[in-house]
Design an enzyme around this catalytic site. Sequence first.
Site, PDB file in Angstrom:
ATOM      1  N   ASP A  35       0.855  -1.186   0.000  1.00 50.49           N
ATOM      2  CA  ASP A  35       0.000   0.000   0.000  1.00 50.49           C
ATOM      3  C   ASP A  35       0.893   1.238   0.000  1.00 50.49           C
ATOM      4  OD1 ASP A  35      -3.247   0.176   1.086  1.00 50.49           O
ATOM      5  OD2 ASP A  35      -2.089   2.028   0.879  1.00 50.49           O
ATOM      6  N   THR A 133     -14.188  -3.538  -6.925  1.00 52.74           N
ATOM      7  CA  THR A 133     -15.455  -3.514  -7.660  1.00 52.74           C
ATOM      8  C   THR A 133     -15.352  -2.474  -8.775  1.00 52.74           C
ATOM      9  OG1 THR A 133     -16.609  -4.090  -5.646  1.00 52.74           O
ATOM     10  CG2 THR A 133     -17.942  -3.121  -7.409  1.00 52.74           C
ATOM     11  N   PHE A 163     -17.152 -10.593  -2.302  1.00 54.80           N
ATOM     12  CA  PHE A 163     -18.529 -10.467  -1.792  1.00 54.80           C
ATOM     13  C   PHE A 163     -18.595 -10.391  -0.268  1.00 54.80           C
ATOM     14  CE2 PHE A 163     -18.930 -12.503  -5.970  1.00 54.80           C
ATOM     15  CZ  PHE A 163     -19.852 -11.661  -6.572  1.00 54.80           C
ATOM     16  N   LEU A 164     -17.433 -10.290   0.406  1.00 55.65           N
ATOM     17  CA  LEU A 164     -17.472 -10.269   1.874  1.00 55.65           C
ATOM     18  C   LEU A 164     -18.225  -9.042   2.371  1.00 55.65           C
ATOM     19  CD1 LEU A 164     -15.435  -7.925   3.219  1.00 55.65           C
ATOM     20  CD2 LEU A 164     -13.711  -9.468   2.430  1.00 55.65           C
ATOM     21  N   ALA A 165     -18.838  -9.185   3.543  1.00 51.67           N
ATOM     22  CA  ALA A 165     -19.442  -8.028   4.202  1.00 51.67           C
ATOM     23  C   ALA A 165     -18.592  -7.692   5.420  1.00 51.67           C
ATOM     24  CB  ALA A 165     -20.871  -8.345   4.622  1.00 51.67           C
ATOM     25  N   ALA A 226     -26.561  -4.213  -6.047  1.00 54.59           N
ATOM     26  CA  ALA A 226     -27.812  -3.511  -6.360  1.00 54.59           C
ATOM     27  C   ALA A 226     -29.003  -4.271  -5.765  1.00 54.59           C
ATOM     28  CB  ALA A 226     -27.965  -3.365  -7.877  1.00 54.59           C
ATOM     29  N   CYS A 277     -19.846   0.921  -0.151  1.00 59.62           N
ATOM     30  CA  CYS A 277     -20.096   0.322  -1.462  1.00 59.62           C
ATOM     31  C   CYS A 277     -21.496   0.455  -2.045  1.00 59.62           C
ATOM     32  CB  CYS A 277     -19.679  -1.139  -1.423  1.00 59.62           C
ATOM     33  SG  CYS A 277     -17.897  -1.273  -1.247  1.00 59.62           S
TER      34      CYS A 277
HETATM   35  P1  NAD Z   1      -9.859   0.834   1.202  1.00 60.75           P
HETATM   36  O1  NAD Z   1      -9.935   2.289   0.940  1.00 60.75           O
HETATM   37  O2  NAD Z   1     -10.063   0.319   2.602  1.00 60.75           O
HETATM   38  O3  NAD Z   1      -8.443   0.269   0.721  1.00 60.75           O
HETATM   39  C1  NAD Z   1      -7.850   0.590  -0.492  1.00 60.75           C
HETATM   40  C2  NAD Z   1      -6.361   0.789  -0.264  1.00 60.75           C
HETATM   41  O4  NAD Z   1      -5.726   0.926  -1.533  1.00 60.75           O
HETATM   42  C3  NAD Z   1      -5.995   2.045   0.530  1.00 60.75           C
HETATM   43  O5  NAD Z   1      -5.277   1.675   1.683  1.00 60.75           O
HETATM   44  C4  NAD Z   1      -5.141   2.872  -0.443  1.00 60.75           C
HETATM   45  O6  NAD Z   1      -4.087   3.565   0.193  1.00 60.75           O
HETATM   46  C5  NAD Z   1      -4.601   1.794  -1.352  1.00 60.75           C
HETATM   47  N1  NAD Z   1      -4.163   2.295  -2.666  1.00 60.75           N
HETATM   48  C6  NAD Z   1      -4.828   3.087  -3.551  1.00 60.75           C
HETATM   49  N2  NAD Z   1      -4.110   3.267  -4.668  1.00 60.75           N
HETATM   50  C7  NAD Z   1      -2.953   2.586  -4.503  1.00 60.75           C
HETATM   51  C8  NAD Z   1      -1.813   2.383  -5.310  1.00 60.75           C
HETATM   52  N3  NAD Z   1      -1.718   2.912  -6.538  1.00 60.75           N
HETATM   53  N4  NAD Z   1      -0.800   1.635  -4.827  1.00 60.75           N
HETATM   54  C9  NAD Z   1      -0.876   1.086  -3.604  1.00 60.75           C
HETATM   55  N5  NAD Z   1      -1.946   1.231  -2.778  1.00 60.75           N
HETATM   56  C10 NAD Z   1      -2.975   1.960  -3.229  1.00 60.75           C
HETATM   57  O7  NAD Z   1     -10.902   0.148   0.223  1.00 60.75           O
HETATM   58  P2  NAD Z   1     -11.666  -1.253   0.425  1.00 60.75           P
HETATM   59  O8  NAD Z   1     -12.852  -1.073   1.309  1.00 60.75           O
HETATM   60  O9  NAD Z   1     -10.668  -2.306   0.757  1.00 60.75           O
HETATM   61  O10 NAD Z   1     -12.242  -1.483  -1.044  1.00 60.75           O
HETATM   62  C11 NAD Z   1     -11.385  -1.809  -2.111  1.00 60.75           C
HETATM   63  C12 NAD Z   1     -12.235  -2.250  -3.287  1.00 60.75           C
HETATM   64  O11 NAD Z   1     -12.952  -3.436  -2.936  1.00 60.75           O
HETATM   65  C13 NAD Z   1     -13.284  -1.244  -3.736  1.00 60.75           C
HETATM   66  O12 NAD Z   1     -13.420  -1.319  -5.140  1.00 60.75           O
HETATM   67  C14 NAD Z   1     -14.563  -1.745  -3.084  1.00 60.75           C
HETATM   68  O13 NAD Z   1     -15.711  -1.389  -3.818  1.00 60.75           O
HETATM   69  C15 NAD Z   1     -14.365  -3.244  -3.132  1.00 60.75           C
HETATM   70  N6  NAD Z   1     -15.071  -3.988  -2.090  1.00 60.75           N
HETATM   71  C16 NAD Z   1     -15.083  -3.532  -0.800  1.00 60.75           C
HETATM   72  C17 NAD Z   1     -15.707  -4.286   0.189  1.00 60.75           C
HETATM   73  C18 NAD Z   1     -15.731  -3.829   1.619  1.00 60.75           C
HETATM   74  O14 NAD Z   1     -16.360  -4.491   2.430  1.00 60.75           O
HETATM   75  N7  NAD Z   1     -15.066  -2.757   1.993  1.00 60.75           N
HETATM   76  C19 NAD Z   1     -16.301  -5.517  -0.136  1.00 60.75           C
HETATM   77  C20 NAD Z   1     -16.261  -5.947  -1.464  1.00 60.75           C
HETATM   78  C21 NAD Z   1     -15.637  -5.178  -2.437  1.00 60.75           C
HETATM   79  C1  UGA Z   2     -22.080  -5.205   1.389  1.00 67.32           C
HETATM   80  C2  UGA Z   2     -22.508  -6.579   0.836  1.00 67.32           C
HETATM   81  O1  UGA Z   2     -23.316  -7.223   1.827  1.00 67.32           O
HETATM   82  C3  UGA Z   2     -21.297  -7.436   0.519  1.00 67.32           C
HETATM   83  O2  UGA Z   2     -21.713  -8.661  -0.081  1.00 67.32           O
HETATM   84  C4  UGA Z   2     -20.389  -6.676  -0.469  1.00 67.32           C
HETATM   85  O3  UGA Z   2     -19.226  -7.436  -0.729  1.00 67.32           O
HETATM   86  C5  UGA Z   2     -20.004  -5.338   0.141  1.00 67.32           C
HETATM   87  O4  UGA Z   2     -21.212  -4.577   0.450  1.00 67.32           O
HETATM   88  C6  UGA Z   2     -19.212  -4.467  -0.793  1.00 67.32           C
HETATM   89  O5  UGA Z   2     -19.256  -4.639  -1.991  1.00 67.32           O
HETATM   90  O6  UGA Z   2     -18.581  -3.585  -0.232  1.00 67.32           O
HETATM   91  P1  UGA Z   2     -21.236  -4.294   3.739  1.00 67.32           P
HETATM   92  O7  UGA Z   2     -21.543  -2.967   3.132  1.00 67.32           O
HETATM   93  O8  UGA Z   2     -19.916  -4.512   4.354  1.00 67.32           O
HETATM   94  O9  UGA Z   2     -21.402  -5.439   2.611  1.00 67.32           O
HETATM   95  O10 UGA Z   2     -22.321  -4.653   4.847  1.00 67.32           O
HETATM   96  P2  UGA Z   2     -23.850  -5.085   4.777  1.00 67.32           P
HETATM   97  O11 UGA Z   2     -24.080  -6.129   5.789  1.00 67.32           O
HETATM   98  O12 UGA Z   2     -24.295  -5.391   3.406  1.00 67.32           O
HETATM   99  O13 UGA Z   2     -24.598  -3.772   5.283  1.00 67.32           O
HETATM  100  C7  UGA Z   2     -24.662  -2.598   4.498  1.00 67.32           C
HETATM  101  C8  UGA Z   2     -25.588  -1.599   5.154  1.00 67.32           C
HETATM  102  O14 UGA Z   2     -26.943  -2.046   5.069  1.00 67.32           O
HETATM  103  C9  UGA Z   2     -25.317  -1.381   6.643  1.00 67.32           C
HETATM  104  O15 UGA Z   2     -25.479  -0.026   6.954  1.00 67.32           O
HETATM  105  C10 UGA Z   2     -26.385  -2.220   7.315  1.00 67.32           C
HETATM  106  O16 UGA Z   2     -26.704  -1.761   8.597  1.00 67.32           O
HETATM  107  C11 UGA Z   2     -27.538  -2.032   6.355  1.00 67.32           C
HETATM  108  N1  UGA Z   2     -28.521  -3.136   6.409  1.00 67.32           N
HETATM  109  C12 UGA Z   2     -28.155  -4.408   6.113  1.00 67.32           C
HETATM  110  C13 UGA Z   2     -29.836  -2.855   6.742  1.00 67.32           C
HETATM  111  O17 UGA Z   2     -30.202  -1.693   6.994  1.00 67.32           O
HETATM  112  N2  UGA Z   2     -30.750  -3.874   6.769  1.00 67.32           N
HETATM  113  C14 UGA Z   2     -30.404  -5.167   6.473  1.00 67.32           C
HETATM  114  O18 UGA Z   2     -31.296  -6.052   6.516  1.00 67.32           O
HETATM  115  C15 UGA Z   2     -29.072  -5.427   6.138  1.00 67.32           C
END
Ligand code: NAD
Ligand code: UGA
Length: 475
Positions: A35, A133, A163-165, A226, A277
């Site tokens: 990172d 994503t 797909f983790l939450a 979605a 997200c």
């Molecule tokens: P995040 O902001 O927590 O982490 C991203 C990291 O990438 C940051 O630490 C940033 O400093 C680093 N970064 C950016 N550009 C960089 C570069 N050029 N070189 C090295 N490091 C770099 O984001 P996140 O929540 O982990 O999400 C990442 C992606 O995964 C997004 O596209 C998001 O939509 C997707 N996603 C997130 C979740 C979730 O639960 N947060 C779940 C599924 C998918």
């Molecule tokens: C969501 C999806 O559940 C994951 O599958 C996906 O990978 C992720 O987005 C992503 O792409 O980042 P996340 O946002 O971490 O995960 O958590 P969720 O459990 O989905 O909750 C999202 C929001 O909806 C929270 O604010 C939660 O409180 C709210 N929620 C959830 C409700 O209001 N009602 C519900 O029944 C479920």
Amino acid sequence: MKIKNICCIGAGYVGGPTMAVIAENCPHIKVTVVDLNAQRIKDWNDEDLSNLPIYEPDLAGVVKIARGRNLFFSTDVEKAIHEAEMIFISVNTPTKTYGVGKGMAADLKFIELCARQIADVSKTDKIVVEKSTLPVRTAQTINTILTSKQNGVKFQVLSNPEFLAEGSAIADLYNPDRVLIGGGDSKDDQLAVQALFEIYNNWVAKDKIITTNLWSSELSKLTANAFLAQRISSINSFSALCEKTGSDIDEIAQAVGADSRIGSKFLKSSVGFGGSCFQKDILNLVYLCRQFNLPEVADYWEQVIKINDYQKNRFVKNIIYSLFNTVSGKKIAILGWAFKKDTNDTRESPAIYVTDQLLQDKAEIHIFDPKVCAKQIYSDLEDIQIQRKNIYSGGLQVLSINAIRKMVKVHNNPYNALKDSHAVCILTEWEEFKTYDWKKVYKNMLKPAFLFDGRGVLLKEAINEIGFNFYSIGK
Ligand code: NAD
Ligand code: UGA
């Protein structure tokens, strides 16, 4: 092709936990997570596991097993790219805040930078995996950048959306409903798909690993988010109707969810969904549909966001109307700042929006969250002022940092936040809120005492009996 060395660019909420679980389950593979953010890497390397940069149940245990064995965190991006056979791109893809597509499209500048850096550094063939994503067809963009050097290095681009939450990330990664891998048709592409398949197959059953073409995989991720967000907006839209008709939203969710075609999960009515997200991915989907000249499809999905905004707004209006049409100078306690329980992530948390609106009405705010620190809370409130300046003012006031510091206090102890308040709002469903001594809280509040439960945490009968004026979403 057997992979022995993986690099993951991005040590965030996805990169960190995902790679930790891969490393734990594949001791024969060296996994390096890199990172640009040096502090984040320092925190991932902290001896004291309670200082890891993200809070996730069971994450520390996984890091403890694998870190230093075959899991490494580093800021040396080039070295890790150079050494790896497979590179995961797991960087953030936020909504654009400038220029074309501002406020809607995904900002792919971090993705593009990664692709350029991989192209510059690579001397040997690489499999590049989209973990972030992304809008459908981004793999084409990545491929164009990677192959632009024409230096004989071969790249295979795969899509492997996550797909983790949050809050259940480790459990989701250990036991996923499915793993999705998208790849091209060529022999090399299919070998790359097979190599990634084999990594997951170290702990995920074969029949749970779905392979598709690249575009289906990219679009499946946006579709899944979605659909999930749509369920929340659907149940939330009914919560408004329940409040007008004497129906109870939890009873409705139970009755409707018992239909196996509908299912019982994701039907909890709330103050609105938050998280980094759902909103960004749907805005991105709406933007894509407009780009592809599909305005009806765009409008359909945009409505999911509009209902979510409506729900947050409705919650705030209800507080202000209940407190005799103004909260000016009134002490309001906010319980919960994270966007959901069991995480310290606050991105797009409804608590930020609700608090900001209450500040516009000149309330005095006292906040407690078990996992979110004061620095983060102030920074969230400041960021929303910056957004207001840059993206949409909506006629609302831009508050200065000084004003925010004066009007908002963050507490380490919930009872201090609640003492002498006019009203309490529950905005995250932390389990511990259920265990509070609500009789004691009531005793120490100003009367009439109001409690607004935005997460359906407390039982109406019990709270009413104590003497609170109680509002719970959809009741
Ligand atoms: P995040 O902001 O927590 O982490 C991203 C990291 O990438 C940051 O630490 C940033 O400093 C680093 N970064 C950016 N550009 C960089 C570069 N050029 N070189 C090295 N490091 C770099 O984001 P996140 O929540 O982990 O999400 C990442 C992606 O995964 C997004 O596209 C998001 O939509 C997707 N996603 C997130 C979740 C979730 O639960 N947060 C779940 C599924 C998918
Ligand atoms: C969501 C999806 O559940 C994951 O599958 C996906 O990978 C992720 O987005 C992503 O792409 O980042 P996340 O946002 O971490 O995960 O958590 P969720 O459990 O989905 O909750 C999202 C929001 O909806 C929270 O604010 C939660 O409180 C709210 N929620 C959830 C409700 O209001 N009602 C519900 O029944 C479920």
